[in-house]
Design a protein around this motif. Structure first.
Motif, mmCIF file in Angstrom:
data_model
loop_
_atom_site.group_PDB
_atom_site.id
_atom_site.type_symbol
_atom_site.label_atom_id
_atom_site.label_comp_id
_atom_site.label_asym_id
_atom_site.label_seq_id
_atom_site.Cartn_x
_atom_site.Cartn_y
_atom_site.Cartn_z
ATOM 1 N N VAL A 123 -4.263 8.638 -6.273
ATOM 2 C CA VAL A 123 -4.036 9.538 -5.144
ATOM 3 C C VAL A 123 -3.895 10.992 -5.580
ATOM 4 O O VAL A 123 -3.896 11.895 -4.738
ATOM 5 C CB VAL A 123 -2.774 9.124 -4.354
ATOM 6 C CG1 VAL A 123 -2.931 7.741 -3.759
ATOM 7 C CG2 VAL A 123 -1.531 9.212 -5.227
ATOM 8 N N ALA A 124 -3.791 11.232 -6.892
ATOM 9 C CA ALA A 124 -3.609 12.598 -7.391
ATOM 10 C C ALA A 124 -4.923 13.266 -7.757
ATOM 11 O O ALA A 124 -4.931 14.284 -8.459
ATOM 12 C CB ALA A 124 -2.678 12.593 -8.606
ATOM 13 N N GLY A 125 -6.045 12.725 -7.292
ATOM 14 C CA GLY A 125 -7.331 13.365 -7.535
ATOM 15 C C GLY A 125 -7.881 13.053 -8.910
ATOM 16 O O GLY A 125 -7.869 11.905 -9.361
ATOM 17 N N THR A 126 -8.338 14.073 -9.598
ATOM 18 C CA THR A 126 -8.857 13.933 -10.952
ATOM 19 C C THR A 126 -8.125 14.908 -11.860
ATOM 20 O O THR A 126 -7.408 15.809 -11.397
ATOM 21 C CB THR A 126 -10.362 14.225 -11.021
ATOM 22 O OG1 THR A 126 -10.580 15.613 -10.723
ATOM 23 C CG2 THR A 126 -11.140 13.360 -10.030
ATOM 24 N N VAL A 127 -8.355 14.776 -13.153
ATOM 25 C CA VAL A 127 -7.742 15.710 -14.108
ATOM 26 C C VAL A 127 -8.155 17.145 -13.788
ATOM 27 O O VAL A 127 -7.359 18.086 -13.917
ATOM 28 C CB VAL A 127 -8.138 15.331 -15.545
ATOM 29 C CG1 VAL A 127 -7.712 16.420 -16.532
ATOM 30 C CG2 VAL A 127 -7.511 13.987 -15.934
ATOM 31 N N ALA A 128 -9.385 17.331 -13.311
ATOM 32 C CA ALA A 128 -9.865 18.678 -12.978
ATOM 33 C C ALA A 128 -9.014 19.336 -11.901
ATOM 34 O O ALA A 128 -8.815 20.564 -11.912
ATOM 35 C CB ALA A 128 -11.325 18.614 -12.537
ATOM 36 N N VAL B 202 1.822 5.638 -7.955
ATOM 37 C CA VAL B 202 2.116 7.038 -8.250
ATOM 38 C C VAL B 202 1.663 7.351 -9.678
ATOM 39 O O VAL B 202 2.237 6.835 -10.638
ATOM 40 C CB VAL B 202 3.626 7.333 -8.112
ATOM 41 C CG1 VAL B 202 3.911 8.799 -8.406
ATOM 42 C CG2 VAL B 202 4.113 6.967 -6.712
ATOM 43 N N PRO B 203 0.656 8.182 -9.862
ATOM 44 C CA PRO B 203 0.156 8.489 -11.206
ATOM 45 C C PRO B 203 1.178 9.285 -12.025
ATOM 46 O O PRO B 203 1.996 10.035 -11.478
ATOM 47 C CB PRO B 203 -1.097 9.330 -10.937
ATOM 48 C CG PRO B 203 -1.478 9.017 -9.520
ATOM 49 C CD PRO B 203 -0.187 8.777 -8.802
ATOM 50 N N TYR B 204 1.112 9.121 -13.328
ATOM 51 C CA TYR B 204 1.972 9.898 -14.219
ATOM 52 C C TYR B 204 1.637 11.385 -14.098
ATOM 53 O O TYR B 204 0.482 11.782 -13.957
ATOM 54 C CB TYR B 204 1.780 9.465 -15.669
ATOM 55 C CG TYR B 204 2.165 8.036 -15.947
ATOM 56 C CD1 TYR B 204 3.334 7.493 -15.429
ATOM 57 C CD2 TYR B 204 1.362 7.215 -16.734
ATOM 58 C CE1 TYR B 204 3.687 6.179 -15.676
ATOM 59 C CE2 TYR B 204 1.707 5.899 -16.995
ATOM 60 C CZ TYR B 204 2.869 5.381 -16.462
ATOM 61 O OH TYR B 204 3.212 4.077 -16.719
ATOM 62 N N GLY B 205 2.687 12.204 -14.169
ATOM 63 C CA GLY B 205 2.522 13.646 -14.103
ATOM 64 C C GLY B 205 2.752 14.236 -12.737
ATOM 65 O O GLY B 205 2.871 15.456 -12.595
ATOM 66 N N VAL B 206 2.832 13.397 -11.708
ATOM 67 C CA VAL B 206 3.006 13.894 -10.339
ATOM 68 C C VAL B 206 4.463 14.286 -10.105
ATOM 69 O O VAL B 206 5.371 13.476 -10.325
ATOM 70 C CB VAL B 206 2.583 12.822 -9.320
ATOM 71 C CG1 VAL B 206 2.972 13.232 -7.901
ATOM 72 C CG2 VAL B 206 1.088 12.568 -9.409
ATOM 73 N N PRO B 207 4.731 15.528 -9.648
ATOM 74 C CA PRO B 207 6.096 15.887 -9.241
ATOM 75 C C PRO B 207 6.460 15.149 -7.950
ATOM 76 O O PRO B 207 5.609 14.971 -7.071
ATOM 77 C CB PRO B 207 6.020 17.406 -8.998
ATOM 78 C CG PRO B 207 4.759 17.845 -9.674
ATOM 79 C CD PRO B 207 3.824 16.677 -9.575
ATOM 80 N N ARG C 25 0.839 -1.203 0.000
ATOM 81 C CA ARG C 25 0.000 0.000 0.000
ATOM 82 C C ARG C 25 0.869 1.247 0.000
ATOM 83 O O ARG C 25 1.990 1.246 0.494
ATOM 84 C CB ARG C 25 -0.899 0.020 1.239
ATOM 85 C CG ARG C 25 -1.915 -1.102 1.309
ATOM 86 C CD ARG C 25 -2.637 -1.067 2.642
ATOM 87 N NE ARG C 25 -3.307 0.216 2.870
ATOM 88 C CZ ARG C 25 -3.603 0.701 4.067
ATOM 89 N NH1 ARG C 25 -3.264 0.019 5.161
ATOM 90 N NH2 ARG C 25 -4.224 1.861 4.186
ATOM 91 N N LEU C 26 0.338 2.317 -0.562
ATOM 92 C CA LEU C 26 0.979 3.622 -0.485
ATOM 93 C C LEU C 26 0.259 4.446 0.566
ATOM 94 O O LEU C 26 -0.960 4.657 0.478
ATOM 95 C CB LEU C 26 0.910 4.339 -1.835
ATOM 96 C CG LEU C 26 1.327 5.827 -1.830
ATOM 97 C CD1 LEU C 26 2.804 5.968 -1.484
ATOM 98 C CD2 LEU C 26 1.034 6.474 -3.181
ATOM 99 N N LEU C 27 0.998 4.884 1.578
ATOM 100 C CA LEU C 27 0.445 5.756 2.607
ATOM 101 C C LEU C 27 1.058 7.140 2.457
ATOM 102 O O LEU C 27 2.261 7.271 2.224
ATOM 103 C CB LEU C 27 0.745 5.195 4.001
ATOM 104 C CG LEU C 27 0.197 3.798 4.314
ATOM 105 C CD1 LEU C 27 0.544 3.405 5.736
ATOM 106 C CD2 LEU C 27 -1.305 3.737 4.086
ATOM 107 N N VAL D 132 -6.315 18.429 -3.614
ATOM 108 C CA VAL D 132 -6.341 16.974 -3.453
ATOM 109 C C VAL D 132 -6.016 16.602 -2.002
ATOM 110 O O VAL D 132 -5.061 17.109 -1.428
ATOM 111 C CB VAL D 132 -5.330 16.295 -4.397
ATOM 112 C CG1 VAL D 132 -5.264 14.789 -4.131
ATOM 113 C CG2 VAL D 132 -5.722 16.559 -5.855
ATOM 114 N N ALA D 133 -6.798 15.715 -1.438
ATOM 115 C CA ALA D 133 -6.555 15.215 -0.087
ATOM 116 C C ALA D 133 -6.667 13.697 -0.117
ATOM 117 O O ALA D 133 -7.760 13.143 -0.034
ATOM 118 C CB ALA D 133 -7.560 15.797 0.908
#
Length: 409
Positions: free
Chosen positions: A91-96, A332-337, A47-49, A402-403
């Motif tokens: 975990v990075a929310g949505t595109v919006a 970890v989604p693509y695009g996340v710093p 899991r990612l915490l 994002v939370a």
């Protein structure tokens, strides 16, 4: 696309990727293109915490050149802009959630480190990453874009083919059929209505694909070709000085087997001495045994010619040397710093602390705290990738809207 570990830079990242020393040794994806799936992790460890943090808690944050990561993030933002606003990004929310930060990126002067730092601190919030057991320490490797000597037609010097993807190769993402099989992939060819295994490396090297018009280019060194398969992309420099950039376009479906492990088992190398450089040296010094050792890895990669910027990562964007990183997209989604704090392999006792953007993946890149940093091409990139087997940690930078779920939620 990534010790050097097997890494691949290719659309879909099926190939061996970014990782040589470890993938070649233990089979744990430069940059490309990959190793066999590791044994399943315990449910909690897989899991990612994420725990909220402040920028003041990021070691070395104030010392980085934040502007150097803007180009990579801009490429990811352009890619995200092609997706529906409601598309979920884990975990990075949505595109919006990314629309406002990506729009604000256009107003940041390029090359202005202070403005870049202010941008990240305004639009993002850092989150400390750990696995399900609360461990922040993970493995970070490197990959690069190799350079080979080659030609578009075979001759006495250039006799090792790089193959295009066969038309009958079928690649299957099993996660599209069962949620329990997410991240699992197979490949083969359809024979009488059934998917059958494709030829392995040994059979292909023996000529199973010869005469089918699949040769994309010819190179002069089988060892260079083997490492290109591991990296997943590279440049073939022709006699007239032109460079043909090639990228991952498929894999034969056989699992990646680490030949470094084979050499350790033979007593040819000590475990602690395994790097891309030491494996290359052994293969060069033992030409009579080299082919048999390389054939111990049944995985075989197919290539396509790439136009424009490159190499391309799994997100479908050109990678930025030193600022693009391969991740496990299941966590970890693509695009996340991401903010890295890892051992510096070229400065004993030092730390490599920098901002990078998740833009690639690889078969050996598995787990919530596992990365493979892309170093570019050239001798320095090859050296850095070849010796990188660093322990360290990272923070994910997510839009402030994002939370992620709290641990235990």
């Amino acid at each position: 696309m990534r010790p050097v570990m097997e890494a691949v830079s290719g659309v879909g990242r099926w190939a061996p990727r970014a990782l040589l020393a470890v993938a070649l040794l233990a089979g744990l994806a430069a940059c490309s293109p990959h190793a066999p799936s590791p044994p399943p992790a315990p449910p909690e460890a897989s899991r990612l915490l994420l725990e909220p943090a402040g920028f003041a808690e990021l070691p070395g944050w104030a010392l980085d050149d934040h502007a150097a990561a803007l180009g990579a993030l801009d490429r990811s933002c352009r890619r995200l802009a092609t997706l529906p606003p409601g598309r979920a990004l884990g975990v990075a929310g949505t595109v919006a959630d990314w629309q406002a930060p990506c729009a604000a990126l256009a107003g940041v002067p390029r090359g202005d480190g202070a403005a870049a730092r202010a941008y990240f601190e305004t639009w993002f919030r850092p989150w400390a990453a750990t696995d399900g057991e609360g461990k922040a320490d993970g493995l970070f490797t490197g990959y690069y874009e190799p350079e080979l000597r080659g030609a578009l037609a075979p001759d006495a010097r250039y006799r090792v083919p790089l193959y295009r993807r066969p038309a009958d190769l079928v690649m299957v993402d099993l996660g599209e059929f069962r949620d329990t099989m997410k991240g699992e992939r197979i490949a083969g060819r359809v024979v009488e209505g059934r998917l059958k295994p494709f030829e392995d490396r040994a059979r292909i090297e023996a000529g199973a694909l010869a005469g089918k018009g699949l040769e994309l280019a010819w190179v002069d060194d089988p060892v260079d070709a083997f490492f290109l398969h591991i990296q997943g992309s590279g440049r073939v420099v022709l006699e007239d000085g032109r460079a043909l950039r090639v990228g991952y376009d498929g894999q034969n479906g056989h699992p990646y087997t680490a030949i470094g492990r084979e050499l350790v088992a033979r007593g040819a190398l000590r475990l602690e001495d395994v790097t891309m450089q030491s494996i290359r040296a052994w293969l060069a010094d033992n030409p009579a045994e080299a082919a048999a050792v390389m054939n111990r890895n049944p995985s075989f990669v197919f290539f396509r010619a790439l136009d424009g910027e490159g190499p391309l990562g799994a997100q479908g964007v050109a990678l930025t040397p030193g600022r693009s990183i391969a991740v496990d997209p299941g966590f970890v989604p693509y695009g996340v710093p991401v903010w890295l704090d890892v051992e510096d392999p070229v400065a004993p006792g030092g730390r490599l602390r920098r901002l990078a953007v998740a833009q690639d993946t690889g078969g050996a890149i598995r787990g919530p705290v596992r990365g493979d940093l892309f170093w570019g091409h050239g001798d320095d990139a090859e050296h850095r990738a070849g010796v990188m087997k660093s322990r360290g940690s990272w923070h994910l930078l997510l839009p402030r809207t994002v939370a992620p779920p709290a641990p235990g939620a």
